[in-house]
Design a protein around this motif. Structure first.
Motif, PDB file in Angstrom:
ATOM      1  N   PHE A 148      19.145 -29.359 -16.335  1.00  0.00           N
ATOM      2  CA  PHE A 148      18.735 -29.012 -17.293  1.00  0.00           C
ATOM      3  C   PHE A 148      18.042 -30.347 -18.441  1.00  0.00           C
ATOM      4  O   PHE A 148      18.607 -30.830 -18.516  1.00  0.00           O
ATOM      5  CB  PHE A 148      19.960 -28.174 -18.035  1.00  0.00           C
ATOM      6  N   ASP A 195      15.703 -24.441 -17.559  1.00  0.00           N
ATOM      7  CA  ASP A 195      16.676 -25.406 -16.609  1.00  0.00           C
ATOM      8  C   ASP A 195      15.970 -25.039 -15.311  1.00  0.00           C
ATOM      9  O   ASP A 195      15.187 -24.041 -15.482  1.00  0.00           O
ATOM     10  CB  ASP A 195      18.086 -23.971 -16.476  1.00  0.00           C
ATOM     11  N   HIS A 247      17.855 -34.904 -19.961  1.00  0.00           N
ATOM     12  CA  HIS A 247      18.506 -33.612 -18.680  1.00  0.00           C
ATOM     13  C   HIS A 247      19.575 -34.787 -18.671  1.00  0.00           C
ATOM     14  O   HIS A 247      20.572 -34.986 -18.670  1.00  0.00           O
ATOM     15  CB  HIS A 247      17.319 -34.358 -17.831  1.00  0.00           C
TER      16      HIS A 247
END
Length: 378
Positions: free
Chosen positions: A273, A294, A311
């Motif tokens: 993500f 994502d 991330h």
């Protein structure tokens, strides 16, 4: 006020004393912001000790034109003084100990697939990736890329046979260290499971991977964060699943450009993500809706992004997932970044702050104009 980099100026570089030969002569010289790609740098393998030789070759492209005709030794001394400012004695000792550790590991380890330790493009890469990087044009590189979110690029990269061989090599590494009761270094400060491939003899292969295949891509997509001057790397594998790491927290990488390729095996979950690119000052700032993305891993497919792109990895809910990561770094970019205070060319929050300053400036100008116009009418 715009920064020196926005004005495309050369930046001052103070040098420390040494024996005075280079420092006194070039104390008023400045590093170039943009590398001189027409200059063919020297090799420093026989001189470099505390710092990788590739760093000196890369940094040489940033030397001012007045230093171009100096001897290799003089240029090496000057660049050593520059780098010494960012490599304290404690760090030098740490590097030396790590070299000794790596030498010991390599001397003991017996590879399962020796073919993996030398780049074989046809055996390693898919034809589409190989053709795009061989043609080495922006058009050819963009032809194989998908950009599902700004600054994040995905593309088919590795042959299934290469992925399988590397998975077997990782298993061989684990068996070898377990049998010899050797404690190996963790891949990074967050992952507990995996291995630093450079420590097991992959350094030359991964250097070649970065220089010949990742650099042509990063020059196209990430020139503002040192993508034109990548010179060192940190290569490793990470493992997720039962009895391994399950997930990975929100973070940024210690890299300018990160290559992340799923090798396999069978697994569920584990999505990456992404939440926007940030400089150090704004690393904990809020995420905007348009920055949310994502990514689902596919074996053999690569994802490339800026190291400062925030991330994490969701939990691997079933099976076993292994990924190859290559953190690509630019010593020149890190040196030049120290002179910057604004990173609006790549930091999302810096961009928003700059736009807000511009909006306020325009609003103030309009207000002044209206007041002046109203006064004239009266």
């Amino acid at each position: 006020m715009e920064s020196a980099i926005e004005r495309n100026e050369e930046l001052p570089l103070a040098t420390s004393a040494g024996n005075g030969t280079v420092s006194s002569r070039f104390v008023d010289r400045r590093l170039r912001i943009s590398p001189n790609m027409e200059r063919r740098p020297e090799r420093y393998d026989d001189l470099a000790d505390d710092v990788e030789a590739a760093v000196f070759s890369s940094l040489e492209r940033h030397l001012p034109p007045t230093m171009a005709e100096l001897s290799r030794d003089a240029k090496f001394q000057y660049m050593s003084e520059v780098l010494a400012r960012y490599l304290p004695e404690g760090e030098r000792t740490k590097i030396q100990k790590h070299k000794e550790y790596r030498h010991k590991i390599i001397s003991l380890y017996k590879p399962l697939h020796r073919d993996l330790f030398t780049i074989n493009p046809a055996a390693f890469f898919l034809p589409s990736f190989l053709k795009a990087t061989s043609d080495n044009t922006e058009e050819s590189i963009r032809s194989i890329m998908s950009e599902p979110s700004p600054g994040i690029f995905t593309f088919p990269m590795l042959q299934p046979s290469f992925c399988q061989m590397l998975l077997e090599e990782v298993e061989n590494i684990e068996n070898s260290v377990r049998l010899r009761n050797i404690k190996i270094m963790k891949p990074n400060t967050m992952n507990k499971y995996g291995a630093v491939l450079d420590d097991f003899g992959f350094d030359a292969m991964l250097t070649k991977l970065m220089e010949d295949f990742i650099c042509p891509i990063s020059k196209v997509f990430y020139p503002e964060v040192g993508g034109t001057a990548l010179d060192t790397h940190h290569g490793f594998v990470v493992e997720y699943g039962k009895d391994r790491d399950l997930d990975l927290g929100f973070h940024v990488d210690d890299s300018e450009v990160t290559l992340n390729v799923c090798l396999g095996k069978q697994f569920s979950g584990g999505e990456l993500f992404f939440r926007g690119v940030r400089c150090e000052k704004h690393v904990n700032s809020d995420t905007l809706p348009e920055e949310i993305f994502d990514y689902n891993h596919v074996p053999g497919q690569a994802v490339l992004h800026r190291g400062r792109h925030r991330h994490g990895a969701r939990a691997t809910t079933a099976g076993h997932r292994i990924n190859l990561l290559l953190w690509c770094r630019s010593s020149a970019f890190r040196e030049l970044r120290k002179y910057q205070k604004d990173f609006a060319c790549w930091c999302g929050e810096c961009q928003r702050e700059k736009m807000e300053r511009q909006r306020q400036s325009i609003a103030a100008t309009k207000m002044t104009f209206l007041r002046t116009a109203t006064g004239s009418v009266i």
